[in-house]
Design an enzyme around this catalytic site. Structure first.
Site, PDB file in Angstrom:
ATOM      1  N   ASP A  38       0.832  -1.205   0.000  1.00 21.00           N
ATOM      2  CA  ASP A  38       0.000   0.000   0.000  1.00 21.00           C
ATOM      3  C   ASP A  38       0.866   1.254   0.000  1.00 21.00           C
ATOM      4  O   ASP A  38       2.013   1.223   0.428  1.00 21.00           O
ATOM      5  CB  ASP A  38      -0.806   0.065   1.315  1.00 21.00           C
ATOM      6  CG  ASP A  38      -2.047  -0.793   1.286  1.00 21.00           C
ATOM      7  OD1 ASP A  38      -2.310  -1.437   0.268  1.00 21.00           O
ATOM      8  OD2 ASP A  38      -2.754  -0.796   2.312  1.00 21.00           O
ATOM      9  N   LYS A  59      -4.175   2.862  -3.489  1.00 17.74           N
ATOM     10  CA  LYS A  59      -4.116   4.280  -3.187  1.00 17.74           C
ATOM     11  C   LYS A  59      -4.396   4.435  -1.722  1.00 17.74           C
ATOM     12  O   LYS A  59      -4.886   3.527  -1.088  1.00 17.74           O
ATOM     13  CB  LYS A  59      -5.227   5.015  -3.941  1.00 17.74           C
ATOM     14  CG  LYS A  59      -5.142   4.884  -5.412  1.00 17.74           C
ATOM     15  CD  LYS A  59      -6.199   5.772  -6.000  1.00 17.74           C
ATOM     16  CE  LYS A  59      -6.161   5.660  -7.512  1.00 17.74           C
ATOM     17  NZ  LYS A  59      -7.455   5.440  -8.057  1.00 17.74           N
ATOM     18  N   MET A 172     -10.891   7.353   7.878  1.00 12.79           N
ATOM     19  CA  MET A 172     -11.168   7.988   6.580  1.00 12.79           C
ATOM     20  C   MET A 172     -12.303   9.007   6.678  1.00 12.79           C
ATOM     21  O   MET A 172     -13.120   9.107   5.760  1.00 12.79           O
ATOM     22  CB  MET A 172     -11.507   6.918   5.511  1.00 12.79           C
ATOM     23  CG  MET A 172     -10.375   5.959   5.226  1.00 12.79           C
ATOM     24  SD  MET A 172     -10.829   4.646   4.086  1.00 12.79           S
ATOM     25  CE  MET A 172     -11.564   3.452   5.192  1.00 12.79           C
TER      26      MET A 172
HETATM   27  C1  LIG Z   1      -7.830   2.432   4.043  1.00 14.04           C
HETATM   28  S1  LIG Z   1      -7.816   2.741   5.773  1.00 14.04           S
HETATM   29  C2  LIG Z   1      -6.721   1.482   6.295  1.00 14.04           C
HETATM   30  C3  LIG Z   1      -6.752   1.199   7.766  1.00 14.04           C
HETATM   31  C4  LIG Z   1      -5.715   0.180   8.190  1.00 14.04           C
HETATM   32  N1  LIG Z   1      -5.987  -1.122   7.614  1.00 14.04           N
HETATM   33  C5  LIG Z   1      -5.611   0.054   9.721  1.00 14.04           C
HETATM   34  O1  LIG Z   1      -5.942  -1.008  10.263  1.00 14.04           O
HETATM   35  O2  LIG Z   1      -5.193   1.029  10.370  1.00 14.04           O
HETATM   36  C6  LIG Z   1      -6.824   4.201   5.881  1.00 14.04           C
HETATM   37  C7  LIG Z   1      -7.232   5.082   7.052  1.00 14.04           C
HETATM   38  O3  LIG Z   1      -6.704   4.559   8.262  1.00 14.04           O
HETATM   39  C8  LIG Z   1      -6.369   5.620   9.136  1.00 14.04           C
HETATM   40  N2  LIG Z   1      -4.913   5.579   9.374  1.00 14.04           N
HETATM   41  C9  LIG Z   1      -4.047   4.699   8.852  1.00 14.04           C
HETATM   42  N3  LIG Z   1      -2.793   4.930   9.313  1.00 14.04           N
HETATM   43  C10 LIG Z   1      -2.888   5.987  10.145  1.00 14.04           C
HETATM   44  C11 LIG Z   1      -1.944   6.709  10.933  1.00 14.04           C
HETATM   45  N4  LIG Z   1      -0.651   6.374  10.966  1.00 14.04           N
HETATM   46  N5  LIG Z   1      -2.385   7.758  11.679  1.00 14.04           N
HETATM   47  C12 LIG Z   1      -3.701   8.091  11.681  1.00 14.04           C
HETATM   48  N6  LIG Z   1      -4.636   7.444  10.943  1.00 14.04           N
HETATM   49  C13 LIG Z   1      -4.235   6.407  10.198  1.00 14.04           C
HETATM   50  C14 LIG Z   1      -6.803   6.911   8.460  1.00 14.04           C
HETATM   51  O4  LIG Z   1      -8.139   7.195   8.842  1.00 14.04           O
HETATM   52  C15 LIG Z   1      -6.715   6.507   7.002  1.00 14.04           C
HETATM   53  O5  LIG Z   1      -7.536   7.345   6.193  1.00 14.04           O
END
Ligand SMILES: C[S@@+](CC[C@H](N)C(=O)[O-])C[C@H]1O[C@@H](n2cnc3c(N)ncnc32)[C@H](O)[C@@H]1O
Length: 254
Positions: A38, A59, A172
């Site tokens: 990713d 993305k 998100m």
């Molecule tokens: C497509 S989702 C994937 C989530 C991922 N699978 C998880 O378990 O954290 C992407 C969203 O996860 C959150 N996210 C992922 N990494 C992050 C981080 N380091 N800090 C804050 N939010 C994060 C945000 O809301 C972002 O828009």
């Protein structure tokens, strides 16, 4: 002679910092022949995959269906060619990671799949803020939700699940903070509900902002370009600020 396929590992990379991947995840990366990763995955995490070919797919904020079908096909093709294939995803693969589509496509092609969990962003954020998402007598439920609706998907009643949640983590959602606020107010959440926004959890650019639901759009406007989470619930009450305000009002009335 039957054709033997490689095995595909769906690995959670954790929230960002390379040392927040599991030992099992790092070990499988070391053995990987190819890694499909990713956009959110840190270069330091990819470095575990010393000899693998690295292919960026997807993305931020999920993929379109066509792109997802293409990823499924690339994974299947890779399993015909290599022994150890890693699909490396931010956070945990099973939380907003579109893993089920990949598992289903691979299994229907007769390819073995193993999922290695990762630390999801909400749990890493709680750790970094030092705020427990559950608290004895205060917070007995945790809801994970997203307002995000993909292209060609039916609209969702996501905010209903948050009407009575003691604590909620919204993925998100920061880019649509005004709508999130309006939806939660429409569900009967008080404008005074404590909220927190956490950006770039586990990374040097980390920031956490606290306020109340009515402040959410203004707080979100202060975020940078990193991935961000919205939290709400009593556990996010800024207790020092509340205590200072109570003291001030005592002094004014005293
Ligand atoms: C497509 S989702 C994937 C989530 C991922 N699978 C998880 O378990 O954290 C992407 C969203 O996860 C959150 N996210 C992922 N990494 C992050 C981080 N380091 N800090 C804050 N939010 C994060 C945000 O809301 C972002 O828009």
């Amino acid at each position: 002679m039957t054709e033997s396929f490689g095995k595909v590992f769906l690995v959670g990379a954790g929230p960002g910092a390379p040392d927040l991947i599991t030992l099992r995840g790092a070990e499988v990366l070391k053995r990987a022949d190819v890694v499909f990763h990713d956009a959110l995955v840190h270069p330091g995490t990819l470095a575990f995959a010393g000899h693998a070919e690295k292919v960026a797919v997807g993305k931020r904020c999920g993929q379109h269906s066509a792109a997802q079908r293409f990823i499924n096909k690339r994974l299947i093709d890779a399993a015909h060619k290599y022994a150890v294939i890693v699909r490396l995803k931010g956070g945990d693969p099973m939380i907003f990671g579109r893993s089920q589509e990949e598992i289903d496509a691979l299994e229907s092609a007769g390819i073995a799949v193993e999922v290695i969990p990762g630390v999801t962003a909400a749990l890493a954020a709680a750790a970094q803020m030092r705020i427990s998402l559950t608290r004895r007598g205060v917070s007995r439920s945790l809801t994970i939700a997203t307002p995000r609706v993909g292209a060609n998907e039916v609209t969702s009643d996501w905010s209903k699940a948050l009407a009575g949640a003691d604590c909620a983590a919204i993925y998100m959602g920061a880019a649509q903070a005004e709508k999130v606020t309006a939806d939660l107010l429409a569900q009967g959440r008080s404008p005074d509900t404590p909220v927190a926004l956490c950006e770039s959890v586990s990374l040097p650019q980390f920031q956490a902002l606290r306020g109340t639901l009515v402040d959410l759009p203004a707080l979100a406007a202060r975020l940078g370009n990193g991935p961000a989470l919205i939290f709400l619930g009593t556990v996010f009450e800024n207790r020092e600020a509340a205590a200072a305000a109570a003291l001030e009002s005592l002094q004014l009335t005293g």
